[in-house]
Design a protein around this motif. Structure first.
Motif, PDB file in Angstrom:
ATOM      1  N   LEU A 213      -7.089  -6.484   8.122  1.00  0.00           N
ATOM      2  CA  LEU A 213      -8.142  -5.681   7.521  1.00  0.00           C
ATOM      3  C   LEU A 213      -7.753  -4.209   7.518  1.00  0.00           C
ATOM      4  CD1 LEU A 213     -11.027  -5.503   6.389  1.00  0.00           C
ATOM      5  CD2 LEU A 213     -11.850  -5.340   8.746  1.00  0.00           C
ATOM      6  N   GLU A 214      -7.099  -3.771   8.576  1.00  0.00           N
ATOM      7  CA  GLU A 214      -6.641  -2.388   8.624  1.00  0.00           C
ATOM      8  C   GLU A 214      -5.569  -2.129   7.568  1.00  0.00           C
ATOM      9  OE1 GLU A 214      -6.358   1.619   9.970  1.00  0.00           O
ATOM     10  OE2 GLU A 214      -7.897   0.074   9.966  1.00  0.00           O
ATOM     11  N   ALA A 215      -4.742  -3.144   7.270  1.00  0.00           N
ATOM     12  CA  ALA A 215      -3.766  -3.002   6.189  1.00  0.00           C
ATOM     13  C   ALA A 215      -4.481  -2.820   4.854  1.00  0.00           C
ATOM     14  CB  ALA A 215      -2.852  -4.219   6.145  1.00  0.00           C
ATOM     15  N   VAL A 216      -5.606  -3.514   4.676  1.00  0.00           N
ATOM     16  CA  VAL A 216      -6.393  -3.344   3.457  1.00  0.00           C
ATOM     17  C   VAL A 216      -7.014  -1.951   3.429  1.00  0.00           C
ATOM     18  CG1 VAL A 216      -8.361  -4.201   2.126  1.00  0.00           C
ATOM     19  CG2 VAL A 216      -6.824  -5.816   3.249  1.00  0.00           C
ATOM     20  N   TYR A 217      -7.472  -1.447   4.596  1.00  0.00           N
ATOM     21  CA  TYR A 217      -7.941  -0.056   4.660  1.00  0.00           C
ATOM     22  C   TYR A 217      -6.848   0.890   4.157  1.00  0.00           C
ATOM     23  CZ  TYR A 217     -11.754  -1.403   7.929  1.00  0.00           C
ATOM     24  OH  TYR A 217     -12.857  -1.943   8.516  1.00  0.00           O
ATOM     25  N   GLU A 218      -5.625   0.651   4.632  1.00  0.00           N
ATOM     26  CA  GLU A 218      -4.509   1.500   4.209  1.00  0.00           C
ATOM     27  C   GLU A 218      -4.306   1.416   2.697  1.00  0.00           C
ATOM     28  OE1 GLU A 218      -2.716   3.688   5.612  1.00  0.00           O
ATOM     29  OE2 GLU A 218      -3.243   3.468   7.713  1.00  0.00           O
ATOM     30  N   LEU A 257     -15.694  -2.618   2.948  1.00  0.00           N
ATOM     31  CA  LEU A 257     -14.486  -2.750   3.757  1.00  0.00           C
ATOM     32  C   LEU A 257     -14.809  -2.610   5.250  1.00  0.00           C
ATOM     33  CD1 LEU A 257     -11.882  -0.638   1.735  1.00  0.00           C
ATOM     34  CD2 LEU A 257     -11.811  -3.092   2.110  1.00  0.00           C
ATOM     35  N   LYS A 258     -15.784  -1.774   5.539  1.00  0.00           N
ATOM     36  CA  LYS A 258     -16.147  -1.553   6.935  1.00  0.00           C
ATOM     37  C   LYS A 258     -17.003  -2.683   7.512  1.00  0.00           C
ATOM     38  CE  LYS A 258     -16.082   3.533   6.854  1.00  0.00           C
ATOM     39  NZ  LYS A 258     -16.922   4.763   6.933  1.00  0.00           N
ATOM     40  N   ASN A 259     -17.508  -3.542   6.627  1.00  0.00           N
ATOM     41  CA  ASN A 259     -18.434  -4.588   7.076  1.00  0.00           C
ATOM     42  C   ASN A 259     -18.020  -5.952   6.537  1.00  0.00           C
ATOM     43  OD1 ASN A 259     -20.832  -3.099   8.475  1.00  0.00           O
ATOM     44  ND2 ASN A 259     -20.367  -1.890   6.651  1.00  0.00           N
ATOM     45  N   ALA A 827       0.341   0.644   8.911  1.00  0.00           N
ATOM     46  CA  ALA A 827       0.749   0.954   7.549  1.00  0.00           C
ATOM     47  C   ALA A 827       0.463  -0.222   6.631  1.00  0.00           C
ATOM     48  CB  ALA A 827       2.244   1.279   7.500  1.00  0.00           C
ATOM     49  N   TYR A 828       0.276   0.075   5.358  1.00  0.00           N
ATOM     50  CA  TYR A 828       0.247  -0.971   4.339  1.00  0.00           C
ATOM     51  C   TYR A 828       1.682  -1.274   3.901  1.00  0.00           C
ATOM     52  CZ  TYR A 828      -0.397  -3.339  -0.103  1.00  0.00           C
ATOM     53  OH  TYR A 828      -0.321  -4.250  -1.136  1.00  0.00           O
ATOM     54  N   SER A 829       2.489  -0.224   3.770  1.00  0.00           N
ATOM     55  CA  SER A 829       3.868  -0.393   3.326  1.00  0.00           C
ATOM     56  C   SER A 829       4.820   0.227   4.343  1.00  0.00           C
ATOM     57  CB  SER A 829       4.065   0.282   1.961  1.00  0.00           C
ATOM     58  OG  SER A 829       5.402   0.181   1.528  1.00  0.00           O
ATOM     59  N   THR A 830       5.816  -0.557   4.745  1.00  0.00           N
ATOM     60  CA  THR A 830       6.826  -0.052   5.677  1.00  0.00           C
ATOM     61  C   THR A 830       8.092  -0.863   5.521  1.00  0.00           C
ATOM     62  OG1 THR A 830       7.327   0.430   7.997  1.00  0.00           O
ATOM     63  CG2 THR A 830       5.989  -1.527   7.566  1.00  0.00           C
ATOM     64  N   TYR A 831       9.238  -0.211   5.673  1.00  0.00           N
ATOM     65  CA  TYR A 831      10.521  -0.909   5.575  1.00  0.00           C
ATOM     66  C   TYR A 831      11.598  -0.053   6.211  1.00  0.00           C
ATOM     67  CZ  TYR A 831      10.981   2.285   1.584  1.00  0.00           C
ATOM     68  OH  TYR A 831      11.005   3.403   0.782  1.00  0.00           O
TER      69      TYR A 831
END
Length: 977
Positions: A213-218, A257-259, A827-831
């Motif tokens: 869910l935090e990735a979706v927040y990002e 998103l928060k709920n 993060a949503y995106s990382t590499y």
């Protein structure tokens, strides 16, 4: 998120042999392998359409070009069918479909399930509680229980499984009316793939939810930082006040998103993920009679259910222009849109044709009147076809000194010309000819075939109308288009979104919740996955390039010709390749750009564009840093006229002062706009990190240089281009000898070539201590890149570098993704990857990346540094990485002009062989010790340069100084002007 942006006619039609009569295209029924299917007569893709007993649609399009299969599992549900009180739900579910079931993704389902049930109930309490203090207490319990549940979860086990079987591009996307899961697999892995997918869709488990869910927040925050996304949302809100296209966004509102509600997500799954609402679309190397049996065997257990209908409330006609404004740091632009009927209608097909009349890259009204004449910096028109409605979208970017109202006036004037029929009488036929060429090119690609079929399935378009479309559109008259334009394009029935440059005062970011990192159990494996991995797969032998045999060679005068013959169709691609670029002459890219605005004594620039378009041919001249390329492509039957047309333009183009004035203004405005682009800022910092203050990114013309440009100076560069040594590359129906003979009269060259101008040499910096390069940009997120110049290029390192990248940071199953996104939700995106140099005698480079909320920057940097300095070791992870590399290479086929470009790339590295062979033969011998030693030698505890683009209101100097000497280059130092 992927939105369905389709010039539909580019996806339609058959070859000219099938165009004699409309009744050549009809649905027929046949039987094969004991299953009945439908097909369209005259369909060059030979696609079969099955409906299983439970209602599941299966679409199979066989082609044996490569031993791979593009697979889509598509659900006819997206953000349009989200509950009004839980927007973003379809997108949530898409993310969760990668988390496994009660059979995989878990170490102990019996112990995990009670904890997941508790998390379900806690989220329901959290969802219904308004008191912020109580909500925080409930969230603490969610976080604690999630940590306990994660001890039994195996994060990314799905991705590891797909990687181990040689899968590529494992992903998914959600749009208005589709959620689609995409895989590209070796044809030898079909049994493993189908077993995996049947289990995946049987009963998904919503585990590791709060970090996802935090990735979706990002992802939401990235959207808040994206001006194009904000324009899109405003545009659809104006067009569709009654339809969920405009009432809801795919990613959802911040409040929703928060709920979140896991129960609501699960209900959505049971409502829409039913076989009669889903399709399996495959294109690639398989026998359809065998494939349909396998699919039926695996998916017949799914049960048909009624699907909740989406009730359409018709939109009222727009009678007064709807004007909206969007603010953000990006350059100003204007978007105008008109509403049309939905994708399955004939009007939608006419709309796509009308879009091409406005913009086709060469001879459309926008192309000739706005872009060619440089009245706008950029201008385009495109059709967006959706199930309920379609949209014609016009986009324009002003040149310096123009207002957005000026842009609107210019674009609407072209719409008025369309309504009055003020376009060439033969333009419709030229468009149809170019569609035919595009269709031939698309049918060569198994991935594009599958994409076309999938789009039609989810939007309710009859495939027969696609196959017959070129035939249908070739009969459309100018009078019909004019009547159509007058019916739909009024003076007052549009929505206009003004994208203005400035601070967006309405942005409210999704706040960072407190998340305790969870276990990912990276080295574990469920019994189910062990079973899948031991399933037999048909052996596939790799195919190596033999540059001596696979490339034909000849001469055209003094010029070497490298050729690969096209034995499949009539497409040709011709290139003149020069080993010089902007490092040899800063003016070369400008001259290349100038050419598109020039004519000759006998033909205007507009005449030349129209002539190319009539031939269904294209040309371009591009200059990069060290090489330049002329490209001419089209149908072989028009090879001679196409090459002659270009050669005449290059040899006889004449200076045009008005065009130069427009080009100067265009260059200056483009350069101003570049400074407002966060990706360009980051690219500039990365170049600064690699080379120092004097680097390739800022090696460019000054403003004074642009002011002093002379038209004849640029034309002289163009006239003399073929006087420099170059190589001819050809892919097409002719053999090398025939090409050499043809070009001997078409392509005139001197007896002796002119020496290349001296090349600017850039030296990579040695990183002796940690540094931070910072650029300020008004945004919610922080973009961070780790940069380090590494050892000199060494081909013997290929196997270990490939293994390291796959294992450490190259995908969703990598350590970096698992730890930074899955475990810590940073993060949503990382590499992260170690990139080998493209040429010998140059340095390799390491690049790491995290895009995160600014208030997570310190955590993100610490996490990446911990992984670099203390690389986790997983034997199963390395095995999966090696399996993926070998199986990907086994099924990779370098074909067409890719063979020539592979040869040229090898030459730059000093190689005369296919470098994949060494990797394939050696990678299985690698151990974790080899990877650890490589990491220790190149990365561990080494100094890095951190490149950070963020808002100086959200990150502090003191924070950045923790990581090294802080340097803040100004805009001129970054961009060179």
């Amino acid at each position: 998120m992927k939105l369905r942006l389709t010039l539909m006619l580019l996806l339609m039609g058959g070859y000219s042999a099938h165009l004699s009569a409309q009744n050549n295209y009809a649905w027929k029924t046949a039987t094969g392998g004991g299953y009945t299917y439908k097909y369209v007569t005259g369909d060059p893709t030979h696609s079969r359409f099955y409906t299983l007993k439970n209602g599941l649609t299966v679409i199979l399009s066989p082609t044996d070009k490569q031993p791979r299969i593009q697979a889509y599992i598509a659900v006819k549900a997206g953000s349009k069918t989200d509950p009004a009180d839980h927007t973003g739900l379809a997108h949530y579910l898409e993310h969760m479909m990668f988390k496994g079931t009660d059979k995989f993704g878990t170490l102990n389902w019996a112990k995990e399930k009670p904890l997941l049930d508790k998390i379900d109930e806690l989220y329901e309490q959290y969802n219904s509680t308004k008191d912020e203090g109580k909500r925080k207490e409930i969230y603490k319990d969610i976080d604690k229980t999630s940590g306990e549940a994660a001890k039994f979860a195996i994060a990314n086990e799905y991705d590891k499984m797909m990687s181990a079987m040689g899968g590529q591009n494992s992903n998914a996307f959600t749009s208005f009316e589709q959620t689609v899961y995409t895989e590209d697999i070796p044809s030898s892995a079909v049994d493993k793939f189908l077993t995996m997918q049947a289990e995946r869709f049987r009963k998904p488990v919503l585990r590791i939810f709060h970090t996802e869910l935090e990735a979706v927040y990002e992802e939401k925050n990235r959207g808040l930082d994206s001006d194009p996304s904000k324009v899109w949302e405003a545009l659809f809100e104006g067009l569709f006040p009654n339809n969920n296209y405009g009432k809801q966004t795919t990613i959802g509102t911040i409040e929703h998103l928060k709920n979140p509600s896991l129960k609501a997500i699960r209900k959505y799954y049971y409502d829409y993920y039913v076989p009669n609402n889903m399709g399996i679309i495959l294109s690639g190397d398989f026998n359809p009679d065998v494939m349909i049996k396998k699919i039926a065997q695996h998916f017949n257990s799914m049960t048909r259910k009624p699907v909740p209908p989406y009730k359409i409330t018709p939109e009222a006609p727009i009678t007064t222009p709807v004007i909206k404004e969007v603010y953000g740091p990006n350059p100003e632009n204007l978007t105008i849109a008109y509403r049309f009927p939905g994708a399955s209608t004939r009007d939608a097909r006419l709309l796509s044709l009308m879009g091409s009349l406005l913009t086709n890259g060469k001879a459309g009204l926008f192309d000739l009147d706005l872009t060619k004449k440089q009245k706008l910096l950029s201008a385009s028109a495109s059709a967006n076809t959706l199930k309920d409605y379609s949209v014609l979208i016009l986009r324009g970017t002003p040149v310096k000194g123009q207002s957005l109202d000026d842009v609107k006036t210019l674009m609407l004037a072209e719409i008025d010309k369309l309504r009055k029929g003020q376009f060439s009488d033969d333009l419709i036929q030229s468009i149809v000819n170019n569609y035919k060429r595009s269709k031939i090119e698309q049918d060569e690609s198994y991935t594009q075939r599958a994409s076309n079929l999938m789009d039609d399935f989810t939007s309710g378009v009859d495939w027969r109308t696609d196959v017959a479309a070129i035939n249908e559109l070739s009969k459309v008259t100018k009078a019909q288009i004019v009547a159509f334009a007058n019916q739909y394009l009024k003076d007052n029935n549009y929505v206009a979104v003004y994208k203005r440059q400035g601070a967006d005062k309405n942005v409210v970011k999704v706040e960072k919740p407190a998340i305790t990192p969870v276990e990912v159990n990276a080295g574990e494996q469920s019994p189910y996955v062990k079973m899948i991995n031991t399933m037999p797969a048909n052996a596939v032998q790799p195919v190596w390039l033999d540059f001596g045999k696979d490339i034909q060679r000849s001469k055209s005068g003094p010029v070497d010709v490298l050729s690969v013959q096209n034995k499949d169709n009539s497409i040709f691609r011709l290139y003149y390749r020069f080993d010089m670029g902007s490092w040899n002459n800063k003016l070369l890219p400008v001259a290349a750009q100038y050419l598109q605005f020039l004519g000759t004594d006998k033909q205007s620039s507009e005449d030349i564009s129209k002539a190319f378009y009539k031939l269904a041919s294209t040309f371009s001249v591009n200059a990069s840093t060290e090489t330049s390329m002329v490209t001419i492509s089209g149908l072989q039957e028009n090879f001679g006229p196409s090459v002659s047309l270009f050669e005449n333009l290059l040899a006889n183009c004449k200076a045009d002062e008005q065009a130069l004035a427009g080009l100067k203004a265009r260059l200056k405005k483009s350069r101003e706009n570049l400074k407002l682009n966060k990706a360009a800022l980051l690219q500039g910092l990365v170049n600064y990190a690699q080379y120092g203050a004097d680097n390739p990114f800022n090696y460019t013309l000054s403003d004074e240089d642009i002011d002093n440009l002379k038209a004849q100076q640029l034309v002289d560069i163009l006239h003399s281009l073929v006087n420099y040594k170059h190589t001819i590359l050809y892919y097409g129906p002719q053999n090398a000898a025939q090409v050499g003979t043809s070009l001997a009269t078409l392509h005139k060259t001197p007896a002796t070539f002119t020496a290349y101008p001296a090349k600017k040499v850039f030296t990579r910096t040695q990183v002796n201590g940690n540094k931070v390069l910072f650029a300020n940009y008004d945004m919610v997120q922080a973009e961070i890149q780790w940069v380090r110049n590494e050892s000199m290029y060494n081909p013997a390192s290929n196997p270990v570098i490939n293994a390291f990248n796959n294992y450490f940071g190259g995908g969703m199953n990598s350590i970096v993704f698992q730890q930074i996104r899955e475990s810590k939700a940073l993060a949503y995106s990382t590499y992260a990857y170690y990139s080998q140099s493209a040429k010998k005698d140059d340095n390799d480079i390491f690049v790491g990346y995290v895009g995160t909320q600014a208030d997570k920057m310190n955590e993100a940097i610490k996490s990446m540094n911990d992984l670099i300095n203390n690389m986790p070791q997983s034997e199963k992870g390395l095995i999966a990485a090696k399996d993926n590399i070998r199986k990907s290479i086994e099924t990779e086929r370098v074909t067409q002009d890719g063979i020539i470009f592979s040869y040229l790339a090898a030459q730059r590295k000093g190689l005369d062989y296919d470098e994949r062979k060494n990797t394939f033969n050696e990678v299985n011998k690698l151990t974790l010790t080899d990877l650890a030693n490589f990491n220790k030698k190149e990365l561990q505890n080494k100094p890095f340069i951190y490149c950070i683009v963020a808002s100086d209101k959200r990150v502090t100097d003191d924070d950045m100084k923790k990581y090294g000497e802080l340097i803040k280059p100004d805009m001129k130092q970054i961009f060179g002007y």
